[in-house]
Design an enzyme around this catalytic site. Sequence first.
Site, PDB file in Angstrom:
ATOM      1  N   GLU A 161     -42.304  23.435 -95.498  1.00  0.00           N
ATOM      2  CA  GLU A 161     -42.863  22.963 -96.606  1.00  0.00           C
ATOM      3  C   GLU A 161     -44.300  22.496 -96.196  1.00  0.00           C
ATOM      4  O   GLU A 161     -45.009  22.144 -97.178  1.00  0.00           O
ATOM      5  CB  GLU A 161     -42.126  22.090 -97.553  1.00  0.00           C
ATOM      6  CG  GLU A 161     -41.893  20.731 -96.880  1.00  0.00           C
ATOM      7  CD  GLU A 161     -40.967  20.776 -95.624  1.00  0.00           C
ATOM      8  OE1 GLU A 161     -40.584  19.538 -95.456  1.00  0.00           O
ATOM      9  OE2 GLU A 161     -40.256  21.474 -95.220  1.00  0.00           O
TER      10      GLU A 161
ATOM     11  N   CYS B 284     -35.221  21.698 -90.807  1.00  0.00           N
ATOM     12  CA  CYS B 284     -35.481  20.496 -89.707  1.00  0.00           C
ATOM     13  C   CYS B 284     -33.944  19.742 -89.232  1.00  0.00           C
ATOM     14  O   CYS B 284     -33.253  20.449 -88.777  1.00  0.00           O
ATOM     15  CB  CYS B 284     -36.314  19.414 -90.258  1.00  0.00           C
ATOM     16  SG  CYS B 284     -36.794  18.096 -89.100  1.00  0.00           S
TER      17      CYS B 284
ATOM     18  N   HIS C  67     -40.996  21.934 -90.322  1.00  0.00           N
ATOM     19  CA  HIS C  67     -40.968  21.876 -91.812  1.00  0.00           C
ATOM     20  C   HIS C  67     -41.691  22.885 -92.307  1.00  0.00           C
ATOM     21  O   HIS C  67     -42.863  22.981 -92.318  1.00  0.00           O
ATOM     22  CB  HIS C  67     -41.551  20.266 -92.255  1.00  0.00           C
ATOM     23  CG  HIS C  67     -40.783  19.289 -92.022  1.00  0.00           C
ATOM     24  ND1 HIS C  67     -39.958  18.897 -92.924  1.00  0.00           N
ATOM     25  CD2 HIS C  67     -40.967  18.436 -90.852  1.00  0.00           C
ATOM     26  CE1 HIS C  67     -39.354  17.769 -92.361  1.00  0.00           C
ATOM     27  NE2 HIS C  67     -39.861  17.433 -90.981  1.00  0.00           N
TER      28      HIS C  67
END
EC number: 4.3.2.10
Length: 219
Positions: A196, A85, A194
């Site tokens: 994650e 990001c 992102h």
Amino acid sequence: MRIALIDPGSGNLASVRRALERAAEAPIDVEIVREPEALIEADRIVLPGQGAFAACRAGLDALDGMVAALYEQVQVRKKPFLGICVGLQLLAERGLEHGITPGLAWLPGEIAQMDPRDAAGAELPLPQMGWNALDFTPGAHPLLEGLQPGDYAYFVHSYAWRGGQPNDLLATTDYGGPVPAILGRGNVVGTQFHVEKSADVGLRLLRNFLNWTPREDTA
């Protein structure tokens, strides 16, 4: 394998660490670091970030000696690096959010506010928030191994890369036009989304990063 997860004062550090540990095919040591000396022993370096470009750059600068250590370990010693990001955005020459802020200038380009429009020319809402499909050429980069065009990743951003080199653009997404989603050069890669939060697609990207051996002739 030792992974240095840099803490610039923003970013989902705990979530990124858990995702890296889940993605690994063998035991790894993921250390959240604020000291530049920690990069010396690291095998790979990850820089997450969220929020405003200027704030993330200020947070990185506040870690005494970290910018110089990053340059030494990534640009000189060629350790594999992943920006997530705003961690990707900081690789640009400058960011235009809340004024002009210098980036690390590892890749050409700048971070500018998006101006997404639908087919009728109406403005689309910002930030781009939610799941969006990736578009890329299969086999274009080891980071994309096992993924298919059309796989979805999770985005949250109002600013995006512009003015970069075509060879650095590994994948795009569409939000009122093409938006850079993954960039990379040599031992450096970064995702605008992102990883994650991107479920199996994010885990596969992280696994690919952990298994990746950059080619010296691509640096």
